[in-house]
Scaffold this active site. Structure first.
Site, PDB file in Angstrom:
ATOM      1  N   GLU A 102      31.489  37.528  30.939  1.00  5.10           N
ATOM      2  CA  GLU A 102      32.419  36.716  31.786  1.00  5.10           C
ATOM      3  C   GLU A 102      33.048  37.730  32.816  1.00  5.10           C
ATOM      4  OE1 GLU A 102      33.330  34.312  33.503  1.00  5.10           O
ATOM      5  OE2 GLU A 102      33.894  32.608  32.510  1.00  5.10           O
ATOM      6  N   ASP A 106      40.955  33.796  32.309  1.00  2.49           N
ATOM      7  CA  ASP A 106      42.119  33.599  32.667  1.00  2.49           C
ATOM      8  C   ASP A 106      43.190  32.815  31.813  1.00  2.49           C
ATOM      9  OD1 ASP A 106      44.151  33.253  35.023  1.00  2.49           O
ATOM     10  OD2 ASP A 106      43.213  31.715  35.883  1.00  2.49           O
TER      11      ASP A 106
END
Length: 182
Positions: A102, A106
C-alpha cells in the site's frame, strides 16, 4: 514538473531517502520469506504502483505479482464503512503467503477488511507493507509488518500519492500546500 513543485509546502522524504528505505524493506522481506514456497505480492492501485514497482525489484525471491483496486470512499472524502472491490486478483490465494503493498495506511479500515477477506480465502499468511503510515488518523488497529515511514497528519502527495489524480509522478513525498485544496 516545476509547476507541481510550487504546490509543495515541504518535502518529507527525498528520492534518495525513499530508495534507501525500499532497499532495506526488500532485504527484510527477502529474509523473512526465504523459506516460503510461494509469495504473492499484491499492489493496491493506484497509489502504490510506484512504490510497488521499486519494492518488488528489491525482493530477491521468486514471486507472483497481482493488483487490486479497492475503495471505501465512493466519491467522498470520508469512508463509507463499506469496502468495494473495484478490481480483484485473478488467481487463487489458497495456501499462498500474501503480501499487500500500500502507499499509505490512514484509518486502517479498508486494508483491515481486505486482509481479513484474504485470510477467509485460505491464504497461508497475510502481511502488509506500506510506504507510509499516518497513525494519528487510525480508526482500526492494523499491523503494518513492513513500514517505510511514519508521517504526521498532513495531506501528502508524490511517489504515487495524489490529489485529484495529480502529483503521483513526483519523485519525493511532500506535504501539499493548503492553498491547493482549500
Amino acid at each position: 514538473m516545476i509547476c507541481q513543485e510550487n504546490d509543495i509546502k515541504k518535502i518529507l522524504f527525498s528520492k534518495e531517502e525513499i530508495k534507501a528505505r525500499i532497499e532495506e524493506l526488500g532485504k527484510q522481506i527477502t529474509e523473512d520469506y526465504k523459506d516460503a514456497k510461494s509469495l504473492l505480492v499484491i499492489g493496491i492501485l493506484k497509489g502504490s504502483c510506484i512504490f510497488y514497482s521499486d519494492l518488488i525489484r528489491e525482493i530477491d525471491l521468486p514471486i507472483e505479482i497481482e493488483f487490486m483496486s479497492v475503495s471505501s470512499y465512493q466519491d467522498s472524502s470520508m469512508s463509507s464503512g463499506e469496502v468495494k472491490i473495484v478490481k480483484d486478483v485473478g488467481t487463487s490465494v489458497a495456501l499462498k503467503h500474501v503480501l499487500f503493498v500500500e502507499d499509505i495506511i490512514d484509518t486502517g479500515f479498508t486494508m483491515s477488511k481486505v486482509m481479513e477477506m484474504f485470510k477467509e480465502r485460505g491464504a497461508a499468511s497475510v502481511k502488509l507493507c506500506s510506504l507510509l503510515s499516518k497513525p494519528d488518523r487510525r480508526k482500526v488497529e492494523i499491523p503494518i509488518d513492513y513500514l517505510g515511514f511514519t508521517i504526521p497528519d498532513e495531506f501528502v502527495i508524490g511517489y504515487g500519492l495524489d490529489y485529484a489524480e495529480r502529483y503521483r509522478n513526483l519523485p519525493f513525498v511532500g506535504i501539499l500546500d493548503e492553498s491547493v485544496y482549500l
